[in-house]
Design a protein around this motif. Sequence first.
Motif, short mmCIF file in Angstrom:
data_model
loop_
_atom_site.label_atom_id
_atom_site.label_comp_id
_atom_site.label_asym_id
_atom_site.label_seq_id
_atom_site.Cartn_x
_atom_site.Cartn_y
_atom_site.Cartn_z
N MET A 32 -87.79 -38.37 -41.53
CA MET A 32 -87.81 -37.98 -40.15
C MET A 32 -88.07 -39.38 -39.43
N MET A 33 -87.39 -39.31 -38.32
CA MET A 33 -87.70 -40.59 -37.35
C MET A 33 -87.87 -40.00 -36.04
N MET A 34 -88.65 -40.52 -35.20
CA MET A 34 -88.70 -39.88 -33.86
C MET A 34 -88.64 -41.22 -33.02
N THR A 35 -88.14 -40.94 -31.67
CA THR A 35 -88.37 -42.04 -30.66
C THR A 35 -87.96 -41.33 -29.42
N LEU A 36 -87.78 -42.23 -28.27
CA LEU A 36 -87.26 -41.93 -26.97
C LEU A 36 -85.89 -42.42 -26.73
N VAL A 37 -85.22 -41.90 -26.21
CA VAL A 37 -83.89 -42.19 -25.76
C VAL A 37 -83.65 -41.96 -24.16
N ASP A 38 -83.76 -42.78 -23.26
CA ASP A 38 -83.74 -42.57 -21.83
C ASP A 38 -84.80 -41.40 -21.74
N ASP A 39 -85.87 -41.91 -22.27
CA ASP A 39 -87.24 -41.30 -21.80
C ASP A 39 -87.12 -39.58 -22.43
N LYS A 40 -86.26 -39.16 -23.29
CA LYS A 40 -86.15 -37.93 -23.78
C LYS A 40 -86.50 -38.20 -25.34
N ASP A 65 -78.67 -44.70 -45.49
CA ASP A 65 -77.62 -44.99 -44.95
C ASP A 65 -78.05 -44.34 -43.29
N LEU A 66 -78.17 -44.87 -42.27
CA LEU A 66 -78.68 -44.30 -40.96
C LEU A 66 -77.45 -43.34 -40.24
N LYS A 67 -76.05 -43.32 -41.07
CA LYS A 67 -75.05 -42.53 -40.60
C LYS A 67 -75.32 -41.13 -41.20
N THR A 68 -76.45 -41.00 -42.18
CA THR A 68 -76.67 -39.63 -42.57
C THR A 68 -77.70 -38.97 -41.82
N LEU A 69 -78.08 -39.63 -40.75
CA LEU A 69 -79.37 -39.08 -39.80
C LEU A 69 -78.63 -38.00 -39.04
N ILE A 144 -96.45 -38.56 -52.40
CA ILE A 144 -96.53 -39.79 -51.59
C ILE A 144 -96.04 -39.64 -50.12
N SER A 145 -96.71 -39.65 -49.19
CA SER A 145 -96.57 -39.58 -47.96
C SER A 145 -96.84 -40.73 -46.99
N ALA A 146 -95.89 -41.00 -46.05
CA ALA A 146 -96.15 -42.10 -45.42
C ALA A 146 -95.74 -42.21 -44.07
N THR A 147 -96.37 -42.71 -42.99
CA THR A 147 -95.92 -42.73 -41.64
C THR A 147 -96.24 -44.21 -40.96
N GLU A 169 -90.85 -43.91 -34.69
CA GLU A 169 -91.91 -43.41 -35.65
C GLU A 169 -91.17 -42.86 -36.88
N VAL A 170 -91.57 -43.24 -38.05
CA VAL A 170 -91.00 -42.79 -39.26
C VAL A 170 -92.13 -42.04 -40.16
N GLN A 171 -91.65 -40.97 -40.67
CA GLN A 171 -92.36 -40.12 -41.59
C GLN A 171 -91.49 -39.61 -42.84
N PHE A 172 -92.05 -39.89 -44.00
CA PHE A 172 -91.58 -39.44 -45.18
C PHE A 172 -92.52 -38.76 -46.11
N ALA A 173 -92.16 -37.98 -47.17
CA ALA A 173 -93.16 -37.49 -48.10
C ALA A 173 -92.09 -37.09 -49.51
N GLN A 174 -92.39 -37.59 -50.65
CA GLN A 174 -91.66 -37.46 -51.55
C GLN A 174 -92.45 -37.05 -52.80
N MET A 175 -92.27 -36.21 -53.59
CA MET A 175 -93.10 -35.98 -54.71
C MET A 175 -92.51 -36.68 -56.01
#
Length: 180
Positions: A32-40, A65-69, A144-147, A169-175
């Motif tokens: 999961m990735m989070m950011t702002l685009v035009d303050d949204k 591949d960011l195209k899968t987002l 394994i979890s990382a931010t 911001e990037v977060q992922f968790a994997q067993m």
Amino acid sequence: MNVKHCILIILLVSYYKVNAQKIYTTEEGHIMMMTLVDDKAVKAESHKLALYLDYDSKVVNGVLDLKTLSTDIPEINTILQQQEAPLMLRFTGTIPSQDFLSKRHDPINFNWLIDVTYQGKSFKSQFKATLTHIEEGVSMSCLISATGQLLVSNTGLDSLIEGIDDTIEVQFAQMVLRLE
């Protein structure tokens, strides 16, 4: 079947079993990735994060591949999907623990320095990571979890998505299953 064939089959099966336990892979990890685009606020997710963990060296390699987002903003989804070439993001880092797959442990927290490559640009980023022991009946595994943050200027995504914030911001968790 003669004895030579039986011995050959046993050797091949044994070789495969020994080598198969050295590498953990998943092609369907969640990120999961989070950011702002035009303050949204924009949240992007993918279930196509490929992770590879070498049990011996504790090196983790990730590919996305960011195209899968997928986002909740159709315009951003369209921008990503209309790119001709894959938008491959790769990272690699070493887990600084030798025994997290072999025995029970308290959560292991560490600063994880990773090397990131995107569209021919390479840079380093530091993530906060945790290895959490999980016991499931007779089997054991670790999560394994990382931010962390990626600077948009390091990636060049600002030329692709107009109005994107300075950081993602990037977060992922994997067993990870216990090595038997």
